[in-house]
Design a protein around this motif. Structure first.
Motif, PDB file in Angstrom:
ATOM      1  N   ASN A 145       0.844  -1.190   0.000  1.00  0.00           N
ATOM      2  CA  ASN A 145       0.000   0.000   0.000  1.00  0.00           C
ATOM      3  C   ASN A 145       0.880   1.239   0.000  1.00  0.00           C
ATOM      4  N   ARG A 146       0.398   2.298  -0.594  1.00  0.00           N
ATOM      5  CA  ARG A 146       1.146   3.555  -0.654  1.00  0.00           C
ATOM      6  C   ARG A 146       0.881   4.341   0.625  1.00  0.00           C
ATOM      7  N   PHE A 147       1.941   4.918   1.169  1.00  0.00           N
ATOM      8  CA  PHE A 147       1.861   5.775   2.338  1.00  0.00           C
ATOM      9  C   PHE A 147       2.532   7.099   2.002  1.00  0.00           C
ATOM     10  N   PRO A 148       2.098   8.199   2.605  1.00  0.00           N
ATOM     11  CA  PRO A 148       2.718   9.492   2.330  1.00  0.00           C
ATOM     12  C   PRO A 148       4.206   9.480   2.699  1.00  0.00           C
ATOM     13  N   GLY A 149       5.015  10.104   1.840  1.00  0.00           N
ATOM     14  CA  GLY A 149       6.428  10.281   2.140  1.00  0.00           C
ATOM     15  C   GLY A 149       7.312   9.076   1.910  1.00  0.00           C
ATOM     16  N   GLN A 150       6.779   8.025   1.269  1.00  0.00           N
ATOM     17  CA  GLN A 150       7.600   6.844   1.042  1.00  0.00           C
ATOM     18  C   GLN A 150       7.083   6.022  -0.131  1.00  0.00           C
ATOM     19  N   GLU A 151       7.992   5.247  -0.683  1.00  0.00           N
ATOM     20  CA  GLU A 151       7.660   4.208  -1.662  1.00  0.00           C
ATOM     21  C   GLU A 151       8.189   2.909  -1.095  1.00  0.00           C
ATOM     22  N   ARG A 152       7.521   1.792  -1.404  1.00  0.00           N
ATOM     23  CA  ARG A 152       7.944   0.516  -0.831  1.00  0.00           C
ATOM     24  C   ARG A 152       7.440  -0.644  -1.659  1.00  0.00           C
ATOM     25  N   PHE A 153       8.061  -1.789  -1.455  1.00  0.00           N
ATOM     26  CA  PHE A 153       7.586  -3.050  -2.010  1.00  0.00           C
ATOM     27  C   PHE A 153       8.127  -4.182  -1.154  1.00  0.00           C
ATOM     28  N   PHE A 154       7.601  -5.378  -1.399  1.00  0.00           N
ATOM     29  CA  PHE A 154       7.995  -6.575  -0.671  1.00  0.00           C
ATOM     30  C   PHE A 154       8.552  -7.603  -1.639  1.00  0.00           C
ATOM     31  N   VAL A 155       9.358  -8.517  -1.124  1.00  0.00           N
ATOM     32  CA  VAL A 155       9.789  -9.713  -1.841  1.00  0.00           C
ATOM     33  C   VAL A 155       9.789 -10.858  -0.828  1.00  0.00           C
ATOM     34  N   ASP A 194      12.354 -14.035   0.267  1.00  0.00           N
ATOM     35  CA  ASP A 194      13.687 -14.610   0.048  1.00  0.00           C
ATOM     36  C   ASP A 194      13.520 -16.085  -0.340  1.00  0.00           C
ATOM     37  N   PRO A 195      14.607 -16.792  -0.635  1.00  0.00           N
ATOM     38  CA  PRO A 195      14.468 -18.193  -1.062  1.00  0.00           C
ATOM     39  C   PRO A 195      13.792 -19.117  -0.050  1.00  0.00           C
ATOM     40  N   TRP A 196      13.657 -18.693   1.194  1.00  0.00           N
ATOM     41  CA  TRP A 196      13.012 -19.507   2.240  1.00  0.00           C
ATOM     42  C   TRP A 196      11.648 -18.981   2.624  1.00  0.00           C
ATOM     43  N   GLY A 197      11.118 -18.037   1.829  1.00  0.00           N
ATOM     44  CA  GLY A 197       9.785 -17.512   2.079  1.00  0.00           C
ATOM     45  C   GLY A 197       9.716 -16.373   3.073  1.00  0.00           C
ATOM     46  N   ASN A 198      10.849 -15.914   3.613  1.00  0.00           N
ATOM     47  CA  ASN A 198      10.814 -14.759   4.510  1.00  0.00           C
ATOM     48  C   ASN A 198      10.336 -13.540   3.732  1.00  0.00           C
ATOM     49  N   ARG A 199       9.375 -12.829   4.288  1.00  0.00           N
ATOM     50  CA  ARG A 199       8.843 -11.617   3.661  1.00  0.00           C
ATOM     51  C   ARG A 199       9.783 -10.461   4.013  1.00  0.00           C
ATOM     52  N   LEU A 200      10.254  -9.741   3.003  1.00  0.00           N
ATOM     53  CA  LEU A 200      11.174  -8.626   3.195  1.00  0.00           C
ATOM     54  C   LEU A 200      10.553  -7.381   2.576  1.00  0.00           C
ATOM     55  N   GLU A 201      10.551  -6.293   3.332  1.00  0.00           N
ATOM     56  CA  GLU A 201      10.050  -5.020   2.819  1.00  0.00           C
ATOM     57  C   GLU A 201      11.237  -4.104   2.544  1.00  0.00           C
ATOM     58  N   PHE A 202      11.149  -3.333   1.469  1.00  0.00           N
ATOM     59  CA  PHE A 202      12.164  -2.327   1.130  1.00  0.00           C
ATOM     60  C   PHE A 202      11.459  -0.989   1.013  1.00  0.00           C
ATOM     61  N   VAL A 203      12.002   0.026   1.693  1.00  0.00           N
ATOM     62  CA  VAL A 203      11.354   1.331   1.810  1.00  0.00           C
ATOM     63  C   VAL A 203      12.337   2.425   1.458  1.00  0.00           C
ATOM     64  N   GLU A 204      11.873   3.372   0.626  1.00  0.00           N
ATOM     65  CA  GLU A 204      12.623   4.606   0.400  1.00  0.00           C
ATOM     66  C   GLU A 204      11.736   5.738   0.912  1.00  0.00           C
ATOM     67  N   ARG A 205      12.258   6.540   1.823  1.00  0.00           N
ATOM     68  CA  ARG A 205      11.504   7.659   2.392  1.00  0.00           C
ATOM     69  C   ARG A 205      11.919   8.961   1.706  1.00  0.00           C
TER      70      ARG A 205
END
Length: 129
Positions: free
Chosen positions: A103-113, A115-126
């Motif tokens: 979801n989009r939030f004010p002041g940032q862009e983000r996405f998830f991936v 990893d090879p073991w299914g761990n959910r990782l978020e990446f954020v640029e503010r």
């Protein structure tokens, strides 16, 4: 005054197995560019793993039988702050990693991936307002 002054590290589980740590190095060091740290031999779990520097915090990986089964069903995740989200997106897509929109939030862009073991990782640029 708060007694908590910050977050020291996050621990993620990866599947146990002969190639788990080499796959972890390929993903976390090779693809994401995290700096490996020396990991003490006497960790609490006693299982193989790896430690990485991530800004002033650390990311710890520990092996556990069938970790990916639990990880793939979970929404828990660390969020990594990045300097150039689009450059990371392109790098991950080139490596065949599925990008999952957030979801989009004010002041940032983000996405998830995942990893090879299914761990959910978020990446954020503010961004500054």
């Amino acid at each position: 005054m708060s007694l908590i002054i910050g977050l020291d590290h996050v621990n993620l589980l990866i599947d146990a197995g002969d190639d788990a740590l080499s796959r972890a190095r390929a993903f976390y060091e090779g693809l994401l560019g995290l700096q490996p740290l020396e990991r003490p031999a006497n960790t609490d779990s006693g299982r193989p793993g790896a430690w990485y520097q991530c800004g002033v915090q650390q990311l710890h990986l520990a092996t556990e039988k069938d970790a990916s089964v639990v990880n793939k069903a979970s929404r828990r995740h660390p969020a990594f702050r990045v300097a150039d989200l689009e450059a990371l997106r392109r790098k991950l897509e080139f490596a065949g990693i599925e990008i999952i929109a957030g979801n989009r939030f004010p002041g940032q862009e983000r996405f998830f991936v995942r990893d090879p073991w299914g761990n959910r990782l978020e990446f954020v640029e503010r961004f500054s307002s």
